[in-house]
Write a protein that holds these residues in place. Structure first.
Motif: not given
Length: 316
Positions: A241, A243-244, A246-247, A268, A282-283, A287
């Motif tokens: 991954t 990017e951040c 996903t949930k 992260l 970052k995300c 959080t």
């Protein structure tokens, strides 16, 4: 008249005497016939008749019952014949194995002696393991990989042997031809332990980019992913991954992840410089979910041992 009467009386008296005489003669004649028949009898015929008299006659068949009698008669009880016994299958004999003294002596002499011992005991895992390790020490790496493959096919539990694991990792960091053979062995012949080793090749800093890229591609193979554990799959998905997460991905890490996933989640949650004097996450939007997942994994890690976290992350 008197004379005629006396004659009649005398004749009447003589008649019973004549009849008695005839009866006596007849009895004598019958007795003579019987005696003659007995004297003239056939012994064989008499024996046959005597044997026939001892044979029990079969009972006569019962007369047919009318419909009314059949209705009143009780139904015959069903007879159950015992099922034939199944033949016993003889137990398979255990393959012969080398004696400890034989194995120890061959190990002292080297791979040649262990190879001869393996020919005598081709299904002894201890002999094959010792032979593979000896071949690896003597730099006969290609032969050692073949022996290791044969050992894993014979005894899959040997995939957990730490000495063999270290041998495969060293081989994967060697020359390209044997390195690719080691990766193929990890991907196809080690069950779920194979993808774990591939992941270690990808994430350990001691491996070069070329071999790490090959191992990373193998981790995307559908057959390898079917062998991999859920904990490895989520760790590898987090690794890829950019990017951040996903949930949904964080929820998988919370439910299935181990310390390998925790490594990425903690990175992260580490504040990064986002200005000259500021540090931020970052995300930030996820959080809360990241912290909850990290807490659950930490608790699970303390409940049972898990694999060591990777030293560093590697880009695919």
């Amino acid at each position: 008249m008197s004379g005629s009467g006396s004659q009649v009386d005398e004749s009447g008296l003589n008649r019973p005497k004549a009849a008695a005489s005839l009866a006596v003669l007849g009895l004598l004649a019958a007795t003579g016939l019987v005696c003659g028949a007995v004297a003239l009898r056939n012994p064989a015929a008499v024996t046959a008749l005597e044997r026939g008299a001892g044979v029990t006659r079969r009972p006569a068949a019962p007369a047919a019952m009318s419909s009314g009698d059949r209705a009143r008669a009780p139904a015959p009880e069903p007879t159950t014949e015992p099922a034939p016994a199944e033949p016993e299958v003889p137990a398979k004999a255990e393959p012969a194995g080398a004696q400890p003294a034989e194995l120890e002596s061959a190990q002292a002499e080297g791979s040649a002696a262990l190879g001869a011992l393996a020919q005598r005991y081709p299904e002894d895992p201890a002999v094959l393991r010792a032979l593979a390790l000896a071949q690896g020490r003597e730099k006969a790496v290609a032969a050692a990989l073949l022996t290791t493959k044969r050992l894993f096919e014979l005894a899959p539990e040997e995939t957990g042997n730490d000495e063999l694991r270290q041998f495969l990792l060293r081989t994967a960091n060697g020359v390209p031809d044997v390195a690719l053979t080691a990766l193929d062995l990890m991907a196809k012949h080690m069950g779920s332990r194979g993808p774990d080793l591939l992941y270690e090749v990808v994430t350990a800093p001691k491996f070069g980019d070329w071999i790490r890229d090959n191992a990373s591609r193998l981790l995307l193979d559908s057959g390898v992913r079917q062998l991999a554990t859920p904990a490895l799959l989520i760790a590898d998905d987090l690794r890829r991954t950019t990017e951040c997460p996903t949930k949904a991905l964080i929820a998988r890490a919370r439910d299935e992840g181990d310390v390998r996933s925790l490594h990425y989640i903690k990175s992260l949650l580490t504040p990064q410089r986002c200005g000259r004097f500021r540090r931020c996450l970052k995300c930030g939007p996820v959080t809360k979910e990241l912290r909850a997942a990290a807490s659950v994994i930490e608790k699970r890690k303390n409940e049972k041992p898990a694999a060591a976290p990777p030293a560093t992350s590697a880009a695919p």
